[in-house]
Design a protein around this motif. Structure first.
Motif, mmCIF file in Angstrom:
data_model
loop_
_atom_site.group_PDB
_atom_site.id
_atom_site.type_symbol
_atom_site.label_atom_id
_atom_site.label_comp_id
_atom_site.label_asym_id
_atom_site.label_seq_id
_atom_site.Cartn_x
_atom_site.Cartn_y
_atom_site.Cartn_z
ATOM 1 N N LEU A 1 0.847 -1.195 0.000
ATOM 2 C CA LEU A 1 0.000 0.000 0.000
ATOM 3 C C LEU A 1 0.877 1.238 0.000
ATOM 4 N N PHE A 2 0.524 2.226 -0.827
ATOM 5 C CA PHE A 2 1.271 3.482 -0.899
ATOM 6 C C PHE A 2 0.673 4.464 0.098
ATOM 7 N N ASN A 3 1.136 4.418 1.332
ATOM 8 C CA ASN A 3 0.657 5.392 2.306
ATOM 9 C C ASN A 3 1.471 6.673 2.160
ATOM 10 N N VAL A 4 0.922 7.662 1.463
ATOM 11 C CA VAL A 4 1.616 8.939 1.352
ATOM 12 C C VAL A 4 0.927 9.992 2.222
ATOM 13 N N GLY A 5 0.224 9.495 3.260
ATOM 14 C CA GLY A 5 -0.478 10.406 4.161
ATOM 15 C C GLY A 5 0.248 10.621 5.470
ATOM 16 N N GLY A 6 1.571 10.433 5.471
ATOM 17 C CA GLY A 6 2.344 10.554 6.708
ATOM 18 C C GLY A 6 2.163 11.894 7.396
ATOM 19 N N GLU A 7 2.092 12.955 6.603
ATOM 20 C CA GLU A 7 1.962 14.291 7.186
ATOM 21 C C GLU A 7 0.642 14.414 7.964
ATOM 22 N N GLY A 8 -0.440 13.954 7.358
ATOM 23 C CA GLY A 8 -1.737 14.041 8.018
ATOM 24 C C GLY A 8 -1.783 13.180 9.278
ATOM 25 N N GLN A 9 -1.176 11.979 9.207
ATOM 26 C CA GLN A 9 -1.167 11.087 10.363
ATOM 27 C C GLN A 9 -0.301 11.668 11.485
ATOM 28 N N LEU A 10 0.797 12.325 11.098
ATOM 29 C CA LEU A 10 1.642 13.024 12.078
ATOM 30 C C LEU A 10 0.840 14.091 12.813
ATOM 31 N N TYR A 11 0.087 14.871 12.055
ATOM 32 C CA TYR A 11 -0.706 15.950 12.662
ATOM 33 C C TYR A 11 -1.823 15.380 13.526
ATOM 34 N N ALA A 12 -2.457 14.290 13.045
ATOM 35 C CA ALA A 12 -3.521 13.670 13.844
ATOM 36 C C ALA A 12 -2.956 13.232 15.191
ATOM 37 N N GLY A 13 -1.764 12.607 15.164
ATOM 38 C CA GLY A 13 -1.152 12.153 16.402
ATOM 39 C C GLY A 13 -0.776 13.305 17.315
ATOM 40 N N ALA A 14 -0.210 14.355 16.734
ATOM 41 C CA ALA A 14 0.241 15.490 17.539
ATOM 42 C C ALA A 14 -0.932 16.176 18.224
ATOM 43 N N ILE A 15 -2.042 16.366 17.486
ATOM 44 C CA ILE A 15 -3.176 17.087 18.072
ATOM 45 C C ILE A 15 -3.859 16.221 19.132
ATOM 46 N N ALA B 1 6.960 -11.976 7.147
ATOM 47 C CA ALA B 1 7.148 -12.688 5.877
ATOM 48 C C ALA B 1 5.831 -12.731 5.100
ATOM 49 N N GLY B 2 4.733 -13.002 5.821
ATOM 50 C CA GLY B 2 3.425 -13.023 5.175
ATOM 51 C C GLY B 2 3.078 -11.671 4.592
ATOM 52 N N LEU B 3 3.428 -10.624 5.342
ATOM 53 C CA LEU B 3 3.149 -9.265 4.906
ATOM 54 C C LEU B 3 3.905 -8.952 3.622
ATOM 55 N N ARG B 4 5.178 -9.339 3.606
ATOM 56 C CA ARG B 4 5.970 -9.052 2.416
ATOM 57 C C ARG B 4 5.455 -9.859 1.225
ATOM 58 N N ALA B 5 5.001 -11.080 1.510
ATOM 59 C CA ALA B 5 4.410 -11.885 0.430
ATOM 60 C C ALA B 5 3.143 -11.207 -0.097
ATOM 61 N N ALA B 6 2.324 -10.709 0.843
ATOM 62 C CA ALA B 6 1.098 -10.033 0.436
ATOM 63 C C ALA B 6 1.421 -8.779 -0.371
ATOM 64 N N GLY B 7 2.511 -8.103 0.017
ATOM 65 C CA GLY B 7 2.889 -6.890 -0.697
ATOM 66 C C GLY B 7 3.282 -7.170 -2.126
ATOM 67 N N SER B 8 3.940 -8.316 -2.348
ATOM 68 C CA SER B 8 4.338 -8.563 -3.732
ATOM 69 C C SER B 8 3.207 -9.194 -4.536
ATOM 70 N N ASN B 9 2.339 -9.954 -3.897
ATOM 71 C CA ASN B 9 1.204 -10.502 -4.648
ATOM 72 C C ASN B 9 0.085 -10.913 -3.698
#
Lengths: 341, 303
Positions: free
Chosen positions: A76-90, A213-221
């Motif tokens: 998964l391409f989580n490019v929402g790091g900034e928003g999650q950072l702000y959610a955590g900080a607030i 290992a399962g996660l990495r397998a899921a990530g590739s297929n």
């Protein structure tokens, strides 16, 4: 040893190329290009205070970058790091300001948990939409960034606002919630050692456990992983939430250890920088520690460069963009693609 | 002007940049590239338009500069994604970082004003009925791109390259050239979006002034199914939602929630589009065939 060299050759080359291109820019605009670059690269070590600030800036990069690595590895391409950072900080600031009478060890604990939960929630919904309905997570996490920043702005100019302070700044958190400093470095919070420990733990989880290992397998297929009996969807969604939790935790540790309050503009774009850092480390949790430390050096040094010379600190933002582009065009990857496609 | 007329004007002003971003994303989408770089191309174009427009006093040169800068970024994006096989999403985010860092750097280094670039007097875009020529051009671009994609050999080749690269290659189409073309078209359209944003009415540039319109355009394109008319309809939904949200401020709704509307609309729209697609697939794909589904043909039934 040759394996390590092969692994770091590409990223090191990209980093050097970006620094070189940046130097050409500085050469064009500055009267004293050497001083500019000396400040950029070495001012962080000039004094204890500078060094503490440097370590503080590395912490969010490691934590958010670890989350990026985890989610990308899970596909998964989580490019929402900034928003999650702000959610955590607030969330952290809200708990700290809202429950000032909790006894000392409970208050920071509650605040840290709140920050991780808020970050996890803000990553969970794009992950769930992706896995259940196939909604593109790149767009939803990017949208989430804007919504999160607007929501924190609403809170910090409203209920959490410090009436005595200028601008979008929350009230001060009670001192009982503040994190201790690294022994010997009065201004450096223990957030960095925590982040480093979590990165090592992240490596163990990803590469030395069945779940990883399962996660990495899921990530590739994903379909293959489901077919061989890994409960991939559930695991991928937990990885996504965990990735958000790490970004949220970065926000919480920042508020408790560094700012002691929530400031709307506390992040100089940690989210996308952490993405760069994670890609530069080839999504490897241990490499991530090194690339975060290098990147924080530039981020911190740029401030001193701007003070000492005529080169603006946004040079680092330009370098970040160049670095991402250079990272994507590694000749090795091109070859691999050509073979597999 | 009537209240309805004013609202329509406001909605059209809000729609135009989103429509242009969406059309920009559509061209690459048809060549199978998810284009997150629209945001950065728009931002860089917006600064170029204001900077050159201020220096020259000419609208035409401002727009030309916007086109030049956006096409340069598009060329870079196309070169590394199409030419070198880089991941389009990561490279697109790299372009966005380069654009946001680069515009900030230029503001600080050249103009010594990190807060933005506000020329004292800036020429107006030629307008018709209160709407600038770029807004009108954005509306014309919808049928033009429909004709281009569906009625010209080049458009057909571009779509073929996106839909089935191997088959297109077998038919003698240069897939790489088509993808590069789509990226450059996307850059040109995104440039108009950036120019419209900065030159029309506002006459200034602010750091990060695109504030996600490129991404919203991307969402509108996905919501509209990647066709010109569908994309345009989706962009209008977003523009009308934005203009309607502005009205909420009269009722003391905090501005943050008003500003959230386009982003929330994008998420809802994308979810709705997926639900629609899944509903369409479901009867055949998911429900098992039950014995009661198969009725024996009675005598005289149409086969």
């Amino acid at each position: 040893m040759t394996g390590l060299w092969t692994a770091i050759r590409g990223p090191a080359g990209a980093l050097l190329a970006a620094l070189l291109l940046g130097f050409l820019v500085v050469l064009a605009v500055s009267d004293d290009p050497l001083l500019s670059y000396r400040q950029l690269l070495f001012a962080s070590f000039a004094s204890g205070a500078n060094f503490a600030l440097y370590l503080n800036r590395a912490m969010p990069l490691i934590l958010i970058g670890l989350g990026v690595a985890l989610s990308f590895r899970a596909g998964l391409f989580n490019v929402g790091g900034e928003g999650q950072l702000y959610a955590g900080a607030i969330a952290c600031a809200a708990v700290g300001i809202g429950l000032p009478h909790l006894p000392a060890p409970l208050l920071p604990l509650a605040a840290v948990i709140a920050s991780a939960l808020a970050g996890a929630a803000w990553a969970w919904w794009p992950g769930a939409l992706k896995l259940w309905l196939g909604v593109d997570e790149v767009v939803t996490t990017l949208m989430g960034n804007f919504v999160a920043l607007l929501a924190t702005n609403f809170l910090v100019t409203g209920v959490l606002r410090d009436p005595a302070a200028y601008g979008a700044t929350s009230r001060l958190l009670p001192a009982s919630s503040w994190l201790p400093a690294i022994p010997g470095l009065p201004n450096a919070t223990i957030g960095l050692p925590v982040a480093v420990l979590l990165a090592v733990l992240g490596w163990v989880v990803l590469f030395r456990t069945v779940w990883g290992a399962g996660l990495r397998a899921a990530g590739s297929n994903l379909r293959f992983a489901e077919a061989v009996g890994i409960r991939a969807r559930r695991d991928v969604l937990s990885a996504m939430a965990l990735s958000g939790a790490l970004a949220g935790l970065a926000g919480g540790l920042y508020v408790l250890g560094i700012g002691h309050r929530f400031e709307q503009n506390f992040s100089p774009g940690f989210g996308l920088m952490a993405l760069t850092v994670a890609l530069l480390a080839r999504l490897h949790p241990l490499g991530l520690i090194a690339t975060s430390l290098i990147f924080a050096l530039l981020l911190n040094g740029a401030a001193y460069m701007q003070i000492a010379t005529d080169v603006p600190r946004s040079l680092v933002d330009v370098l970040t963009g160049l670095l991402v582009l250079l990272m994507t065009v590694e000749p090795g990857r091109r070859f691999r693609r050509a073979v597999t496609s | 002007m009537t209240a309805a007329g004013l609202f329509a004007g406001a909605a059209l002003s809000q729609t135009a940049p989103i429509l242009l971003a969406a059309l920009a994303a559509m061209f690459t989408q048809r060549a199978n590239i998810l284009n997150v770089a629209v945001e950065g191309m728009m931002l860089a174009a917006a600064l170029a338009a204001i900077a050159v427009g201020q220096a020259s006093g000419s609208i035409a040169l401002g727009v030309a500069a916007a086109l030049g800068v956006a096409l340069a970024l598009a060329g870079l994006f196309g070169g590394i994604t199409v030419g070198l096989g880089a991941d389009a999403i990561v490279a697109g985010l790299g372009i966005n970082l380069l654009a946001s860092g680069g515009t900030l750097f230029v503001l600080e280094e050249v103009y010594d004003s990190p807060g933005g670039l506000r020329p004292d007097n800036f020429p107006d875009l030629p307008a018709l009925q209160g709407q600038s020529v770029i807004v009108l051009a954005s509306l014309l671009l919808v049928p033009i791109s429909a004709v281009f994609l569906y009625r010209t050999p080049l458009g057909a080749a571009l779509r073929a390259a996106g839909e089935d690269a191997a088959a297109a290659r077998a038919a003698g189409i240069s897939v790489a050239r088509m993808r590069l073309l789509s990226v450059l078209l996307s850059g040109a359209v995104a440039a108009l979006g950036g120019a419209e944003l900065a030159m029309d009415k506002l006459h200034f540039f602010l750091p990060a002034m695109t504030s996600g319109r490129g991404f919203i355009g991307l969402a509108a394109m996905l919501f509209g199914g990647g066709t010109p008319w569908g994309t345009a309809a989706a962009a209008f939904v977003f523009g009308i939602a934005g203009a309607a949200a502005d009205r909420l401020q009269a009722w003391q709704v905090p501005s943050e929630f008003v500003l959230m509307v386009p982003y929330a609309t994008a998420v809802v729209a994308l979810t709705a589009a997926r639900l629609r697609a899944i509903a369409r697939l479901r009867p055949a794909a998911v429900r098992p065939v039950r014995p009661t589904d198969v009725k024996p043909l009675a005598e005289g039934d149409p086969a």
